[in-house]
Write an enzyme that holds these catalytic residues in place. Sequence first.
Site, PDB file in Angstrom:
ATOM      1  N   CYS A 137       0.867  -1.195   0.000  1.00 10.91           N
ATOM      2  CA  CYS A 137       0.000   0.000   0.000  1.00 10.91           C
ATOM      3  C   CYS A 137       0.889   1.226   0.000  1.00 10.91           C
ATOM      4  CB  CYS A 137      -0.916  -0.005   1.225  1.00 10.91           C
ATOM      5  SG  CYS A 137      -1.932   1.500   1.378  1.00 10.91           S
ATOM      6  N   CYS A 247     -41.755  29.446   9.013  1.00  9.79           N
ATOM      7  CA  CYS A 247     -41.926  28.069   9.487  1.00  9.79           C
ATOM      8  C   CYS A 247     -43.069  28.025  10.501  1.00  9.79           C
ATOM      9  CB  CYS A 247     -40.627  27.559  10.118  1.00  9.79           C
ATOM     10  SG  CYS A 247     -40.750  25.891  10.789  1.00  9.79           S
ATOM     11  N   HIS A 263     -34.906  39.720   3.441  1.00  7.75           N
ATOM     12  CA  HIS A 263     -34.227  40.986   3.190  1.00  7.75           C
ATOM     13  C   HIS A 263     -34.733  41.731   1.970  1.00  7.75           C
ATOM     14  CE1 HIS A 263     -32.237  38.485   0.190  1.00  7.75           C
ATOM     15  NE2 HIS A 263     -31.960  37.625   1.160  1.00  7.75           N
ATOM     16  N   CYS A 308     -41.329  55.604  16.413  1.00  8.82           N
ATOM     17  CA  CYS A 308     -41.607  56.743  15.539  1.00  8.82           C
ATOM     18  C   CYS A 308     -40.446  57.723  15.521  1.00  8.82           C
ATOM     19  CB  CYS A 308     -42.879  57.446  16.026  1.00  8.82           C
ATOM     20  SG  CYS A 308     -43.392  58.834  15.003  1.00  8.82           S
ATOM     21  N   CYS A 321     -37.547  65.846  13.513  1.00  5.73           N
ATOM     22  CA  CYS A 321     -37.231  64.514  13.002  1.00  5.73           C
ATOM     23  C   CYS A 321     -36.014  63.960  13.736  1.00  5.73           C
ATOM     24  CB  CYS A 321     -36.952  64.580  11.500  1.00  5.73           C
ATOM     25  SG  CYS A 321     -36.281  63.043  10.797  1.00  5.73           S
TER      26      CYS A 321
END
Length: 494
Positions: A137, A247, A263, A308, A321
């Site tokens: 071998c 699932c 995504h 928010c 904002c």
Amino acid sequence: MSGDINRQLSHMSEASSIGSDGNSSEDMDEDIDHSYYDDTSDDLGLDCPSKTDDPEYFEYEPLQLIDAERMLNEEIEALCTRLEVNPSMAKMLLLRHNWSKEEIIDNYQRNPTEYLIESHLASRRKHDNLIGQRPMCSVCCIEYPRDRFFRVACGHSFCRDCWDMHFQIQIQDGITTGIECMAKECLVLVTEDFVCEILTQPKLRDKYSKFSFNDLIKSHPNLRFCPGIDCSVIIKAKEPKAKKVECQSCKAAFCFKCGIAYHAPTECDVIKRWLTKCEDDSETANYISAHTKDCPKCHVCIEKNGGCNHMQCPECKHDFCWMCLGDWKTHGSEYYECSRYKENPNIANESVHVQAREALKKYLFYYERWENHAKSLQLEETTTAKITARTHEKVMNNQGTWIDWQYLLRAAGLLKKCRYTLQYTYPYAYYMEKGPRKILFEYQQAQLEAEVENLSWKVERAEITDRGVLENQMDVAEKRRQTLLKEFLDVQGV
């Protein structure tokens, strides 16, 4: 948003006047260049879309392990019958060629030998490395009788012990269907029958079978393991598209094509690039992850405790904002500018250092908005919990039935759905090339952004908002979301 539902009940008249003058997306239309966009959906029909009209509609079914195994065995058996090969060879062909049965049949029938060579299941040369009655071998350098040697399709022969050790190492590394011949530079793959014939340990054979089955599932384009923790469900779809799967067993939601968090509208390869970039640049972006900002009018420190972005200073009552700190009274017509990054038109002529700073500035602009929506989603879970608790309280006090107040929970659920989509528009915009398509995308993104903030404001004041007003805002926000997804999911061909 500062304040909660219970506190808002004691300020009903004041809060109602604040909420009623929120700007709608129609106020922005005067400032938008319509040459790139013919908005045929501005009538915002309130009918719910059918399944075929829904850009996120996706047909799939859950399978248990035994059902998936039966399906795979049927496909393997069908190929065995057509090609007259054994199941082990049929399985390897399917694995190597993405389960494209018709393509495999055509190529195999045209030239079986050449096709097997191209598939690394045969060799052009038949090697014979055994010499003498008691050959040695070449791996362990021990002489054995010829019956102790085993040969694969390429002709290379090695003793059973060396093959066994080779397979053990490969299996421990998680490699099963891709095990190659031990000979140097030989790429011929060993078949399942050969591995099972060599392995002497029953536990190792069982482990090999389990890994091999997992490889079959992962390689099949229409099957995917549910990524949920300790979930054994396998999802089967008609087509391998980047669509949302939920699932029913573990409630995990993910993209069928890539297996990570859903995504849309961002493509699979783009979201992977974005997540890698965010991970690599996390330290750079840490400074923008704070939860507090100063009021632009009285400069008092304000903590954001709601989803928010329409903020009201608790001290001077100034409305502004959260993202750009602009006056909210004029924000309706300027919201498009708030969500759109303004690139330097002469950046190509600047120095390398200036270009690097501009690149970082652009990344932080999109990252801040991505991160802000992610945090808003977490904060809106608190709002949902408050609505649920107040609904239960009302029912217990005989102020209507549970069904009467379900519209509040539907509004909170739709808000999270819209904000989730909005969050994933920013990686898409970051990598998008400049041009008419990006102008269109940013216009639709801005419209969705405005309607989501209007909906968020009303949901956080759900008990003092007229039901009809709230449900109309839900319809408008969802229509904006569907319009954006239909336009850009269709372009991706998914």
